[in-house]
Structure formats: C-alpha cells, structure tokens
Scaffold this motif. Structure first.
Motif, PDB file in Angstrom:
ATOM      1  N   LEU A 104       3.365  18.918  26.372  1.00  0.00           N
ATOM      2  CA  LEU A 104       2.432  17.932  26.892  1.00  0.00           C
ATOM      3  C   LEU A 104       3.059  17.098  28.003  1.00  0.00           C
ATOM      4  CD1 LEU A 104      -0.320  16.504  26.705  1.00  0.00           C
ATOM      5  CD2 LEU A 104       0.671  15.010  24.958  1.00  0.00           C
ATOM      6  N   SER A 105       4.342  16.753  27.870  1.00  0.00           N
ATOM      7  CA  SER A 105       4.983  15.955  28.913  1.00  0.00           C
ATOM      8  C   SER A 105       5.018  16.699  30.241  1.00  0.00           C
ATOM      9  CB  SER A 105       6.407  15.572  28.493  1.00  0.00           C
ATOM     10  OG  SER A 105       6.379  14.598  27.487  1.00  0.00           O
ATOM     11  N   LYS A 106       5.178  17.994  30.187  1.00  0.00           N
ATOM     12  CA  LYS A 106       5.157  18.797  31.424  1.00  0.00           C
ATOM     13  C   LYS A 106       3.764  18.733  32.052  1.00  0.00           C
ATOM     14  CE  LYS A 106       7.749  22.399  31.246  1.00  0.00           C
ATOM     15  NZ  LYS A 106       8.825  22.080  32.215  1.00  0.00           N
ATOM     16  N   VAL A 107       2.752  18.794  31.208  1.00  0.00           N
ATOM     17  CA  VAL A 107       1.381  18.669  31.689  1.00  0.00           C
ATOM     18  C   VAL A 107       1.155  17.281  32.296  1.00  0.00           C
ATOM     19  CG1 VAL A 107      -1.022  18.486  30.892  1.00  0.00           C
ATOM     20  CG2 VAL A 107       0.387  20.416  30.152  1.00  0.00           C
ATOM     21  N   MET A 108       1.710  16.261  31.649  1.00  0.00           N
ATOM     22  CA  MET A 108       1.526  14.894  32.134  1.00  0.00           C
ATOM     23  C   MET A 108       2.126  14.681  33.526  1.00  0.00           C
ATOM     24  SD  MET A 108      -0.305  12.920  30.352  1.00  0.00           S
ATOM     25  CE  MET A 108      -0.969  12.612  28.719  1.00  0.00           C
ATOM     26  N   GLN A 109       3.080  15.503  33.910  1.00  0.00           N
ATOM     27  CA  GLN A 109       3.647  15.379  35.253  1.00  0.00           C
ATOM     28  C   GLN A 109       2.629  15.740  36.331  1.00  0.00           C
ATOM     29  OE1 GLN A 109       7.187  17.913  34.878  1.00  0.00           O
ATOM     30  NE2 GLN A 109       8.453  16.071  34.729  1.00  0.00           N
ATOM     31  N   VAL A 110       1.605  16.500  35.950  1.00  0.00           N
ATOM     32  CA  VAL A 110       0.538  16.863  36.895  1.00  0.00           C
ATOM     33  C   VAL A 110      -0.812  16.486  36.288  1.00  0.00           C
ATOM     34  CG1 VAL A 110       1.793  18.686  38.095  1.00  0.00           C
ATOM     35  CG2 VAL A 110       0.578  19.237  35.983  1.00  0.00           C
ATOM     36  N   SER A 111      -0.855  15.326  35.627  1.00  0.00           N
ATOM     37  CA  SER A 111      -2.074  14.925  34.912  1.00  0.00           C
ATOM     38  C   SER A 111      -3.269  14.776  35.843  1.00  0.00           C
ATOM     39  CB  SER A 111      -1.843  13.626  34.144  1.00  0.00           C
ATOM     40  OG  SER A 111      -1.519  12.556  35.020  1.00  0.00           O
ATOM     41  N   ASP A 112      -3.009  14.555  37.147  1.00  0.00           N
ATOM     42  CA  ASP A 112      -4.117  14.447  38.083  1.00  0.00           C
ATOM     43  C   ASP A 112      -4.830  15.772  38.295  1.00  0.00           C
ATOM     44  OD1 ASP A 112      -1.939  15.578  39.392  1.00  0.00           O
ATOM     45  OD2 ASP A 112      -2.386  14.616  41.315  1.00  0.00           O
ATOM     46  N   GLN A 113      -4.240  16.848  37.786  1.00  0.00           N
ATOM     47  CA  GLN A 113      -4.875  18.161  37.866  1.00  0.00           C
ATOM     48  C   GLN A 113      -5.798  18.429  36.677  1.00  0.00           C
ATOM     49  OE1 GLN A 113      -4.560  20.181  40.666  1.00  0.00           O
ATOM     50  NE2 GLN A 113      -3.637  18.251  41.335  1.00  0.00           N
ATOM     51  N   PHE A 114      -5.991  17.400  35.852  1.00  0.00           N
ATOM     52  CA  PHE A 114      -6.891  17.497  34.709  1.00  0.00           C
ATOM     53  C   PHE A 114      -7.951  16.415  34.821  1.00  0.00           C
ATOM     54  CE2 PHE A 114      -3.038  19.526  33.410  1.00  0.00           C
ATOM     55  CZ  PHE A 114      -3.432  20.573  32.598  1.00  0.00           C
ATOM     56  N   ASN A 115      -9.127  16.699  34.341  1.00  0.00           N
ATOM     57  CA  ASN A 115     -10.202  15.725  34.374  1.00  0.00           C
ATOM     58  C   ASN A 115      -9.915  14.573  33.419  1.00  0.00           C
ATOM     59  OD1 ASN A 115     -12.731  16.674  36.025  1.00  0.00           O
ATOM     60  ND2 ASN A 115     -11.914  18.524  35.044  1.00  0.00           N
ATOM     61  N   ASP A 116     -10.275  13.372  33.846  1.00  0.00           N
ATOM     62  CA  ASP A 116     -10.212  12.198  32.981  1.00  0.00           C
ATOM     63  C   ASP A 116     -11.428  12.256  32.071  1.00  0.00           C
ATOM     64  OD1 ASP A 116     -10.035   9.767  31.744  1.00  0.00           O
ATOM     65  OD2 ASP A 116     -10.027   8.572  33.588  1.00  0.00           O
ATOM     66  N   LEU A 117     -11.191  12.460  30.790  1.00  0.00           N
ATOM     67  CA  LEU A 117     -12.296  12.628  29.854  1.00  0.00           C
ATOM     68  C   LEU A 117     -13.074  11.337  29.644  1.00  0.00           C
ATOM     69  CD1 LEU A 117     -10.557  15.030  27.316  1.00  0.00           C
ATOM     70  CD2 LEU A 117     -12.182  15.595  29.136  1.00  0.00           C
ATOM     71  N   LYS A 118     -12.558  10.219  30.120  1.00  0.00           N
ATOM     72  CA  LYS A 118     -13.336   8.981  30.078  1.00  0.00           C
ATOM     73  C   LYS A 118     -14.576   9.089  30.976  1.00  0.00           C
ATOM     74  CE  LYS A 118     -10.001   6.088  31.066  1.00  0.00           C
ATOM     75  NZ  LYS A 118      -9.274   4.817  31.281  1.00  0.00           N
ATOM     76  N   ASP A 119     -14.523   9.974  31.962  1.00  0.00           N
ATOM     77  CA  ASP A 119     -15.688  10.195  32.819  1.00  0.00           C
ATOM     78  C   ASP A 119     -16.799  10.923  32.078  1.00  0.00           C
ATOM     79  OD1 ASP A 119     -14.337   8.994  34.907  1.00  0.00           O
ATOM     80  OD2 ASP A 119     -13.643  10.896  35.771  1.00  0.00           O
ATOM     81  N   TYR A 120     -16.467  11.472  30.923  1.00  0.00           N
ATOM     82  CA  TYR A 120     -17.425  12.264  30.162  1.00  0.00           C
ATOM     83  C   TYR A 120     -17.588  11.750  28.726  1.00  0.00           C
ATOM     84  CZ  TYR A 120     -16.499  15.235  34.146  1.00  0.00           C
ATOM     85  OH  TYR A 120     -16.340  15.700  35.429  1.00  0.00           O
ATOM     86  N   GLY A 121     -17.342  10.461  28.529  1.00  0.00           N
ATOM     87  CA  GLY A 121     -17.648   9.864  27.234  1.00  0.00           C
ATOM     88  C   GLY A 121     -16.496   9.612  26.303  1.00  0.00           C
ATOM     89  N   ALA A 122     -15.258   9.784  26.758  1.00  0.00           N
ATOM     90  CA  ALA A 122     -14.111   9.633  25.855  1.00  0.00           C
ATOM     91  C   ALA A 122     -14.018   8.227  25.269  1.00  0.00           C
ATOM     92  CB  ALA A 122     -12.808   9.988  26.581  1.00  0.00           C
ATOM     93  N   ASN A 123     -14.369   7.215  26.050  1.00  0.00           N
ATOM     94  CA  ASN A 123     -14.277   5.844  25.531  1.00  0.00           C
ATOM     95  C   ASN A 123     -15.193   5.622  24.336  1.00  0.00           C
ATOM     96  OD1 ASN A 123     -12.274   4.690  27.080  1.00  0.00           O
ATOM     97  ND2 ASN A 123     -13.666   4.049  28.715  1.00  0.00           N
ATOM     98  N   ASP A 124     -16.269   6.395  24.270  1.00  0.00           N
ATOM     99  CA  ASP A 124     -17.223   6.225  23.182  1.00  0.00           C
ATOM    100  C   ASP A 124     -16.791   6.902  21.888  1.00  0.00           C
ATOM    101  OD1 ASP A 124     -19.505   4.828  24.634  1.00  0.00           O
ATOM    102  OD2 ASP A 124     -19.250   6.596  25.894  1.00  0.00           O
ATOM    103  N   ILE A 125     -15.785   7.746  21.953  1.00  0.00           N
ATOM    104  CA  ILE A 125     -15.360   8.479  20.750  1.00  0.00           C
ATOM    105  C   ILE A 125     -13.873   8.322  20.459  1.00  0.00           C
ATOM    106  CG2 ILE A 125     -17.215  10.188  20.957  1.00  0.00           C
ATOM    107  CD1 ILE A 125     -15.150  12.144  22.137  1.00  0.00           C
TER     108      ILE A 125
END
Length: 441
Positions: A104-125
């Motif tokens: 996961l830390s390797k993924v976090m180095q390029v986290s901008d290449q993943f969608n922010d799930l808050k844009d799709y309701g993550a804050n609600d769950i």
C-alpha cells in the motif's frame, strides 16, 4: 469515527439521495451508463483467496446492465508486479484494483493516480471500518483511495490428530494453554516444537518464512520506522528473533516447504508438519490445500485462540479505483458494495477473510457456524479471530516492505531451512541483498 455532519436537513437529504443513486450502480459517466439500455463492463483484479466470486454474480443480478470481468492473480507479490507494470505503462489497469497492505505504501507514492473515493460518497460510509483501516487508505492530502476489505489477525492452525499422536494435548483450550495462553511467546512455541520433533521425528511447521513474517508484524515498528526510515540493519530486536528462527530450523522444526506450494496440498494431509500460522484469510487457503491433497475435515486441522508473541496482523486488502478506469462512478459503487457489512460476512464465509467493517465482525454469519467452522473441527473461527484482533495496531509498511519480505529475507529463510547457512551467515546474506535491492533512506 462519526459520519460527516451536514449544516441543514436539506443538505443531508440531498447527500443521501446522491449516494443512494451511486449505490445502485446507475450514477455514471453517461446519463444511463450501466443501465440495461446502456450496458458496461467493469473489470476487477484481485489476488489470492478473497471470496468475491459469488458476490460478482449477485451484483450483476441486482444491477442489470453491468457485467463484471474478474481476474484473480495467485499471490500478492505477483499482483504487485502486475500493478507496477501496468501503472508504469499508463494503461491496462482495471476499474477496481485490489491492493495488499504490504504494498500500500508503494501505491501511496502515486496516490494521485487513483480516484478520491470521497468524490463518490466515501464520507458517507467511512464509519463502516475500524479507524486504523481507513487511515491506512487515506493519503497525506486526505484523499481516501481505498475501501477496506479484510484485516489479518492471526491465530494458530494445528493438526489435532498429529498432536494427539505425539502425546500432546489436542483440544483447543488445552493447546492454547500449552503455548502459554495470553502470554504465549516464541520460546514457548519452539519448545513445544522440540517436544513434537522428539516424539515423532517430524517437522513442526511448514517453513520459516511465514514464522518470520509474523515475528516482524508483531513489532511496533517493522522493516520501517513510523517516519519511513529503514529499520533493519542495527535492529537488535529483529536480530534476536532471527536467532530464534535459525535455532528452530537447525533443530529440524521446519519442513522446508516452498512458500505457497505444498505439493498440491499433500503436505497438509501427509503429516509433513503440525502447525501453521493463520491470519483469517489463510484459513480458506488451508481448507483449499487440504481438499486439494485429498483430505477433508477428518484430516484433523483445528484453530486455536493463541498466537506466539501476542497480537499480530498479517495482510488485509483494499479496493481502489485507478484513474485509468473509464467508469469511476460505477467502479466506486461496486467497491463500496463489495465492502458492506453484508458482503464482508459473505466473503468471510467463503474464504475466512475477517472483516474490517465493525458491524460485520459481530454478525452471526461471522461468529456462528459455517462451512469453515465445520472444516476446522467446529472451531468458532469468527469469535477466535475477533479475540485475536484485540490489541492489533496497524504497523507502518514502507514502499519496499513486500520486496524486503520476499526478496531480501526470502532467500535467507530458504538457506536456514535447507541447512545451507547458519543464522549469522543467512542474516549477513540478507543484508547484502538489502543493499542491492532497497534504497536506504
């Protein structure tokens, strides 16, 4: 954690309606993408045994117009290689990508290449998950890039029939006491192993790699410090544990099996070893290996509420939505659905993956009887894993954590098990590989 607060009732109603639309899989890139009149295919890449297969079919049935094309890679290491190759190429990643805790830390180095799930309701769950699981998938900018699937609290799998034949206690409670109960140590574990070896002439565990992994995961800081620095070469705690591991191998307690290859399951049925370290997700692996080797519940495998050295977490995964996805809204909706409490109960029953969603952890589908409990001599596996999860603290995993585990220490573990090197020699060899394979920051 609490659900995000709204300043007006109208805002709350609007947010709820928005997320409800998302959850149906009909909130889309186009106005009706994913509907029966505008069907789409969502690609999903997972690895190991995650228990999603039946859920895919259910989701397709409940969401006409969505077809799921799933790819499952055999191991987390191979899944990492697959992800890295496609990420570097800028193409080929699925709509939903499973990510293992170890990389996961390797993924976090390029986290901008993943969608922010808050844009799709993550804050609600976001209150679904144990807090440390959500924190692991939140990047330094506060973006949530993954929904948690399982966590990996560890208990001890053992073969009760083999224990009894060796003159050792075989019922779960007595086995837990044999290893020291709540105060179980690795010294206790290796001592019992020596007793077993003396009585049977056979190995006690399958190979040293998984033992070493558990030892490292139990530490407040593992291969990396909390601030991201390498934490190995002058780490007296790790060197002391390595010495115990080396002594166990020298005493013949390791069966010298190849990791993830147990002779098509035969080693689980022919008495090659009697104990096996088991995070929740590994229970499904053991069951599958025993069946592949021609065995069943009568083979004797059981699961005890004890673990040498105390609480440990091995593994656990996340579902992410890469920026390469052509259908991010629908992909996020699928990832959210696959990580509901109901879905995590289903994956636990299918594969033993212990839920990271708190409501699922106490669900009767997890704490009660299942095919998995029946296989493990009616062990209350869900209850045991809930107990083993107490005291678990997520250990920081650095960007090369999985590389260090498999490519730095992997060869040295094999040298210990095969007798080609003693503890000091094998440690020195690992340090050479560390210098060659990992950038020392």
């Amino acid at each position: 954690m609490k659900l995000s607060r709204r300043t007006t009732v109208a805002a709350a109603v609007a947010a709820t309606a928005s997320f409800a639309l998302l959850a149906t899989g009909c909130s889309a890139s186009g106005s009706d993408a994913g509907s029966s009149s505008n069907p789409i295919t969502l690609t999903v890449t997972t690895f190991g045994t995650m228990g999603f297969d039946k859920l895919y079919s259910q989701y397709e049935k409940e969401h006409p117009g969505i077809t799921i094309k799933a790819t499952n890679i055999d191991t987390g290491d191979n899944a990492l290689t697959d992800w890295q190759t496609k990420e570097a190429a800028g193409s080929g990643l699925p709509d939903v990508q499973a990510v293992e805790e170890g990389w996961l830390s390797k993924v976090m180095q390029v986290s901008d290449q993943f969608n922010d799930l808050k844009d799709y309701g993550a804050n609600d769950i976001k209150s679904r998950w144990v807090d440390w699981k959500l924190k692991q998938a939140t990047d330094k900018n506060g973006r949530i890039i993954g929904y948690g699937t399982d966590i990996g609290p560890e208990g001890l799998c053992y073969n009760g029939k083999l224990f009894a034949a060796a003159g050792l206690p075989s019922d779960r409670d007595s086995v837990a006491k044999l290893f020291g109960g709540a105060n179980a140590t690795w010294d206790d574990y290796f001592k019992v192993g020596e007793q077993y070896k003396a009585a049977t002439g056979k190995a006690f565990y399958d190979q040293s790699g998984f033992i070493w992994n558990a030892m490292v995961n139990q530490q407040p800081e593992g291969y990396y410090t909390k601030d991201g620095k390498l934490n190995i070469q002058n780490n007296s705690t790790l060197k002391s544990l390595w010495s115990k591991l080396a002594a166990g191998a020298a005493a013949g307690l390791s069966s010298n099996q190849t990791q993830w290859d147990w002779g098509k399951g035969k080693a689980f049925t022919d008495g090659s070893f009697a104990t096996f370290v088991c995070p929740g997700w590994m229970l499904g692996v053991v069951q599958g290996q025993v069946k592949a080797g021609g065995g069943d519940a009568s083979t004797g495998w059981d699961f005890a509420n004890v673990f040498p050295g105390g609480a440990a977490n091995w593994g656990g995964s996340f579902l992410t939505v890469p920026k390469q996805s052509k259908h991010p809204k629908e992909a996020a909706a699928l990832a959210a659905w696959l990580t509901t409490a109901k879905s995590q109960v289903a994956t636990f029953q299918a594969a033993g993956t212990f839920p990271s969603v708190t409501a699922a952890q106490s669900d009767p589908g997890v704490t009660g009887a299942s095919d998995l409990t029946k296989f493990f001599n009616n062990a209350p596996v869900g209850q045991i894993l809930a107990e083993r999860a107490k005291g678990v603290v997520a250990q920081y995993k650095g960007p090369d954590d999985s590389v260090i585990q498999s490519q730095v220490f992997g060869p040295s573990v094999q040298q210990l098990d095969s007798g080609k090197a003693n503890g000091d020699q094998a440690w020195a060899n690992a340090m050479k590989l560390l210098d060659q394979l990992v950038v020392n920051k």
